[in-house]
Design an enzyme around this catalytic site. Sequence first.
Site, PDB file in Angstrom:
ATOM      1  N   LYS A  89      15.737 -23.144 -24.914  1.00  0.00           N
ATOM      2  CA  LYS A  89      16.839 -22.629 -24.075  1.00  0.00           C
ATOM      3  C   LYS A  89      17.385 -21.296 -24.608  1.00  0.00           C
ATOM      4  CE  LYS A  89      19.263 -26.385 -24.807  1.00  0.00           C
ATOM      5  NZ  LYS A  89      18.291 -27.037 -25.739  1.00  0.00           N
ATOM      6  N   SER A 121      17.050 -30.168 -27.815  1.00  0.00           N
ATOM      7  CA  SER A 121      17.161 -29.190 -28.891  1.00  0.00           C
ATOM      8  C   SER A 121      15.749 -28.706 -29.251  1.00  0.00           C
ATOM      9  CB  SER A 121      17.825 -29.843 -30.103  1.00  0.00           C
ATOM     10  OG  SER A 121      17.858 -28.937 -31.181  1.00  0.00           O
ATOM     11  N   ALA A 152      13.806 -26.996 -27.324  1.00  0.00           N
ATOM     12  CA  ALA A 152      12.935 -26.857 -26.150  1.00  0.00           C
ATOM     13  C   ALA A 152      12.711 -25.385 -25.801  1.00  0.00           C
ATOM     14  CB  ALA A 152      13.531 -27.608 -24.961  1.00  0.00           C
ATOM     15  N   GLY A 194      17.988 -29.014 -21.661  1.00  0.00           N
ATOM     16  CA  GLY A 194      16.769 -29.513 -22.301  1.00  0.00           C
ATOM     17  C   GLY A 194      17.059 -29.910 -23.735  1.00  0.00           C
ATOM     18  N   SER A 228      23.170 -30.445 -22.589  1.00  0.00           N
ATOM     19  CA  SER A 228      23.759 -31.089 -21.397  1.00  0.00           C
ATOM     20  C   SER A 228      22.923 -32.279 -20.921  1.00  0.00           C
ATOM     21  CB  SER A 228      23.985 -30.076 -20.270  1.00  0.00           C
ATOM     22  OG  SER A 228      22.900 -29.207 -20.047  1.00  0.00           O
TER      23      SER A 228
HETATM   24  P1  ADP Z   1      16.920 -24.555 -27.956  1.00  0.00           P
HETATM   25  O1  ADP Z   1      17.852 -23.395 -27.683  1.00  0.00           O
HETATM   26  O2  ADP Z   1      16.462 -25.233 -26.690  1.00  0.00           O
HETATM   27  O3  ADP Z   1      17.458 -25.517 -28.975  1.00  0.00           O
HETATM   28  P2  ADP Z   1      15.346 -22.595 -29.339  1.00  0.00           P
HETATM   29  O4  ADP Z   1      15.240 -21.480 -28.327  1.00  0.00           O
HETATM   30  O5  ADP Z   1      16.355 -22.447 -30.439  1.00  0.00           O
HETATM   31  O6  ADP Z   1      15.573 -23.966 -28.573  1.00  0.00           O
HETATM   32  O7  ADP Z   1      13.911 -22.824 -30.031  1.00  0.00           O
HETATM   33  C1  ADP Z   1      12.715 -22.916 -29.260  1.00  0.00           C
HETATM   34  C2  ADP Z   1      11.498 -22.630 -30.132  1.00  0.00           C
HETATM   35  O8  ADP Z   1      10.313 -22.782 -29.349  1.00  0.00           O
HETATM   36  C3  ADP Z   1      11.476 -21.214 -30.680  1.00  0.00           C
HETATM   37  O9  ADP Z   1      10.987 -21.251 -31.996  1.00  0.00           O
HETATM   38  C4  ADP Z   1      10.501 -20.496 -29.730  1.00  0.00           C
HETATM   39  O10 ADP Z   1       9.887 -19.399 -30.350  1.00  0.00           O
HETATM   40  C5  ADP Z   1       9.513 -21.598 -29.380  1.00  0.00           C
HETATM   41  N1  ADP Z   1       8.812 -21.437 -28.086  1.00  0.00           N
HETATM   42  C6  ADP Z   1       7.494 -21.605 -27.888  1.00  0.00           C
HETATM   43  N2  ADP Z   1       7.147 -21.380 -26.596  1.00  0.00           N
HETATM   44  C7  ADP Z   1       8.277 -21.061 -25.951  1.00  0.00           C
HETATM   45  C8  ADP Z   1       8.562 -20.726 -24.578  1.00  0.00           C
HETATM   46  N3  ADP Z   1       7.627 -20.680 -23.629  1.00  0.00           N
HETATM   47  N4  ADP Z   1       9.852 -20.472 -24.263  1.00  0.00           N
HETATM   48  C9  ADP Z   1      10.814 -20.545 -25.198  1.00  0.00           C
HETATM   49  N5  ADP Z   1      10.616 -20.849 -26.500  1.00  0.00           N
HETATM   50  C10 ADP Z   1       9.347 -21.108 -26.895  1.00  0.00           C
END
Ligand code: ADP
Length: 172
Positions: A17, A13, A15, A11, A85
């Site tokens: 993960k 950045s 999102a 997904g 990815s």
């Molecule tokens: P990624 O690893 O995809 O780049 P991050 O996990 O670092 O994303 O960041 C996601 C952000 O979205 C965080 O600040 C998190 O608290 C927020 N968020 C809101 N709702 C959700 C959810 N349902 N699941 C995961 N993260 C969420």
Amino acid sequence: MSTGTLIWLTGLSGAGKTTITQALAPRLTALGHKVEILDGDAVRETLSKGLGFSKEDRDTNIKRIGFVANLLAKHGITVLVSAISPYRDARREVLLEAAKNGVKALEVFVDAPLDVVSARDVKGLYKKAIAGEIKHFTGVSDPYEAPLEPDVHIRTDQKTLEQSVDAILERL
Ligand code: ADP
């Protein structure tokens, strides 16, 4: 030894993960899984240090993560991969390799619209990407090929973190 499981989170950045992976890991450990996490950001500092963001480098990055993930999963580990990815073919190759090894693999689409992830701007990167200060930024100036038939599809702008984790656990 029984074979393990590969849980591949893809997904944009921001999102969710990494957040989902961090919450999912202790839940799996409590269920008796031996868990390892391969996080895209950490991998780019180590295993894939020096690679850039061209399609070729991105594919190499995913091949490396997939190689390690499959080695671990073959030996009973539950591997959580958190990596943008963006290319379908690269993801498919890793998942096919898992199937060949008898590893149970789940493709998890961690999905939130671009306006939501850029408003979250967890790492401050969207602002820079939109201003043109970062080139080849997925979703802004580089493609993201969404999974067509993910095993789990999570809209993180519509579900809580707990619901997101449960959606994955339910598919195991
Ligand atoms: P990624 O690893 O995809 O780049 P991050 O996990 O670092 O994303 O960041 C996601 C952000 O979205 C965080 O600040 C998190 O608290 C927020 N968020 C809101 N709702 C959700 C959810 N349902 N699941 C995961 N993260 C969420």
